[in-house]
Design a protein around this motif. Structure first.
Motif, PDB file in Angstrom:
ATOM      1  N   PHE A  38       0.802  -1.227   0.000  1.00  0.00           N
ATOM      2  CA  PHE A  38       0.000   0.000   0.000  1.00  0.00           C
ATOM      3  C   PHE A  38       0.838   1.281   0.000  1.00  0.00           C
ATOM      4  O   PHE A  38       0.271   2.370   0.043  1.00  0.00           O
ATOM      5  CB  PHE A  38      -0.983   0.035   1.180  1.00  0.00           C
ATOM      6  N   SER A  39       2.159   1.186  -0.020  1.00  0.00           N
ATOM      7  CA  SER A  39       2.957   2.413  -0.116  1.00  0.00           C
ATOM      8  C   SER A  39       2.817   2.990  -1.523  1.00  0.00           C
ATOM      9  O   SER A  39       2.727   2.260  -2.511  1.00  0.00           O
ATOM     10  CB  SER A  39       4.426   2.130   0.201  1.00  0.00           C
ATOM     11  N   ASP A  40       2.783   4.319  -1.610  1.00  0.00           N
ATOM     12  CA  ASP A  40       2.600   4.994  -2.886  1.00  0.00           C
ATOM     13  C   ASP A  40       3.376   6.305  -2.878  1.00  0.00           C
ATOM     14  O   ASP A  40       3.003   7.232  -2.156  1.00  0.00           O
ATOM     15  CB  ASP A  40       1.110   5.254  -3.133  1.00  0.00           C
ATOM     16  N   ASP A 121       1.383  -0.190  14.001  1.00  0.00           N
ATOM     17  CA  ASP A 121       1.496   0.564  12.756  1.00  0.00           C
ATOM     18  C   ASP A 121       1.092  -0.263  11.546  1.00  0.00           C
ATOM     19  O   ASP A 121       0.711   0.289  10.510  1.00  0.00           O
ATOM     20  CB  ASP A 121       2.924   1.071  12.570  1.00  0.00           C
ATOM     21  N   TRP A 123       2.912  -2.522   9.511  1.00  0.00           N
ATOM     22  CA  TRP A 123       3.785  -2.575   8.338  1.00  0.00           C
ATOM     23  C   TRP A 123       3.704  -3.966   7.709  1.00  0.00           C
ATOM     24  O   TRP A 123       4.192  -4.940   8.266  1.00  0.00           O
ATOM     25  CB  TRP A 123       5.223  -2.261   8.712  1.00  0.00           C
ATOM     26  N   VAL A 159       1.352   3.146   6.950  1.00  0.00           N
ATOM     27  CA  VAL A 159       1.354   3.754   5.621  1.00  0.00           C
ATOM     28  C   VAL A 159       0.544   5.043   5.601  1.00  0.00           C
ATOM     29  O   VAL A 159       0.951   6.044   5.013  1.00  0.00           O
ATOM     30  CB  VAL A 159       0.820   2.749   4.578  1.00  0.00           C
ATOM     31  N   HIS A 160      -0.608   5.044   6.276  1.00  0.00           N
ATOM     32  CA  HIS A 160      -1.443   6.246   6.276  1.00  0.00           C
ATOM     33  C   HIS A 160      -0.749   7.380   7.038  1.00  0.00           C
ATOM     34  O   HIS A 160      -0.777   8.545   6.605  1.00  0.00           O
ATOM     35  CB  HIS A 160      -2.805   5.935   6.889  1.00  0.00           C
ATOM     36  N   GLY A 161      -0.136   7.046   8.162  1.00  0.00           N
ATOM     37  CA  GLY A 161       0.599   8.062   8.915  1.00  0.00           C
ATOM     38  C   GLY A 161       1.769   8.608   8.118  1.00  0.00           C
ATOM     39  O   GLY A 161       2.086   9.804   8.202  1.00  0.00           O
ATOM     40  N   TYR A 162       2.404   7.755   7.350  1.00  0.00           N
ATOM     41  CA  TYR A 162       3.541   8.196   6.538  1.00  0.00           C
ATOM     42  C   TYR A 162       3.080   9.134   5.427  1.00  0.00           C
ATOM     43  O   TYR A 162       3.762  10.112   5.100  1.00  0.00           O
ATOM     44  CB  TYR A 162       4.257   6.986   5.958  1.00  0.00           C
ATOM     45  N   THR A 163       1.911   8.853   4.860  1.00  0.00           N
ATOM     46  CA  THR A 163       1.363   9.742   3.836  1.00  0.00           C
ATOM     47  C   THR A 163       1.128  11.139   4.403  1.00  0.00           C
ATOM     48  O   THR A 163       1.447  12.155   3.766  1.00  0.00           O
ATOM     49  CB  THR A 163       0.040   9.175   3.286  1.00  0.00           C
ATOM     50  N   GLU A 164       0.582  11.209   5.611  1.00  0.00           N
ATOM     51  CA  GLU A 164       0.373  12.502   6.264  1.00  0.00           C
ATOM     52  C   GLU A 164       1.710  13.172   6.575  1.00  0.00           C
ATOM     53  O   GLU A 164       1.855  14.399   6.445  1.00  0.00           O
ATOM     54  CB  GLU A 164      -0.437  12.304   7.543  1.00  0.00           C
ATOM     55  N   SER A 167       3.083  14.783   3.537  1.00  0.00           N
ATOM     56  CA  SER A 167       2.367  16.025   3.244  1.00  0.00           C
ATOM     57  C   SER A 167       2.899  17.174   4.094  1.00  0.00           C
ATOM     58  O   SER A 167       3.058  18.310   3.612  1.00  0.00           O
ATOM     59  CB  SER A 167       0.861  15.842   3.493  1.00  0.00           C
TER      60      SER A 167
END
Length: 210
Positions: A38-40, A121, A123, A159-164, A167
């Motif tokens: 799910f990493s993008d 988390d 992963w 993954v969601h926390g990393y996206t934030e 940003s």
């Protein structure tokens, strides 16, 4: 959680123990593609590992490839069986990962091979057995041969926390960004940087000469 890659209905067959029912052929050298699910954009590593290393040793290799500490719990899902480091879970389809090496799990690895790290988390890494390759004379293994992007900071929130987090990094004037970068000592963090040489230097502790 994307971990089902085939039809696993029917009887669960207990995997063979490390060192049991092996022939005298040299252990294979596996080329594995490891991607952070799910990493993008997709964060991935391609590694060469000798078939005689155990799942527990592979865990150590994966931690070095991601630049993480290994302090959180983890488990593998191979074929249709969970493996972890809790010796008290050798029932209900769970087995001790230090007892099983990759070459005894080769067929199961082709069906489904998942590495899960830090339940909080979440992963999740999908591992694809790409091929068995011939070792190069004088080369030591395991070794990373390719990859893309830095691994996320370990406790960033999945993954969601990393996206934030990414940003926040885009706005150098954001107060929350500056606070996080200072608290986590990430002033030099570059999400686009993949240092293959550095990873391989750190892998030297886990080398097997082929």
């Amino acid at each position: 959680m994307a971990i089902i890659h085939g039809d696993f209905s029917g009887h669960k067959e207990k995997p063979k123990k490390n060192g049991k029912e092996k022939d005298n052929k040299p252990a294979p050298l596996y080329q594995l593609h490891v991607s952070l699910t799910f990493s993008d954009p997709l964060i991935w590593r391609r590694i060469l590992v000798p078939g005689e290393i155990t799942l527990h040793q592979l865990h150590q290799v994966l931690q070095l490839c991601m630049g993480w500490s290994g302090t959180h719990k983890h488990q593998f899902y191979v074929g249709k069986i969970f493996y972890d480091m809790d010796p008290g879970k050798n029932d209900n389809g769970r087995y001790h990962e230090a007892d099983y090496d990759l070459q005894t799990l080769e067929e199961a690895m082709k069906w489904c091979f998942i590495y899960l790290y830090d339940a909080g988390d979440g992963w999740e890494h999908e591992i694809a057995l790409e091929e068995s390759v011939a070792p190069q004379l004088g080369q030591k293994y395991p070794v990373v041969v390719d990859g893309e992007y830095a691994a996320p900071p370990e406790d960033v929130g999945g993954v969601h926390g990393y996206t934030e987090f990414l940003s926040l990094m885009e706005n150098s004037e954001d107060k929350a960004r500056r606070r996080i970068m200072e608290e986590w000592n990430l002033s030099d963090f570059d999400p686009f940087h993949f240092d293959c040489r550095k990873i391989n230097d750190e892998l030297k502790e886990y080398l097997w000469i082929k």
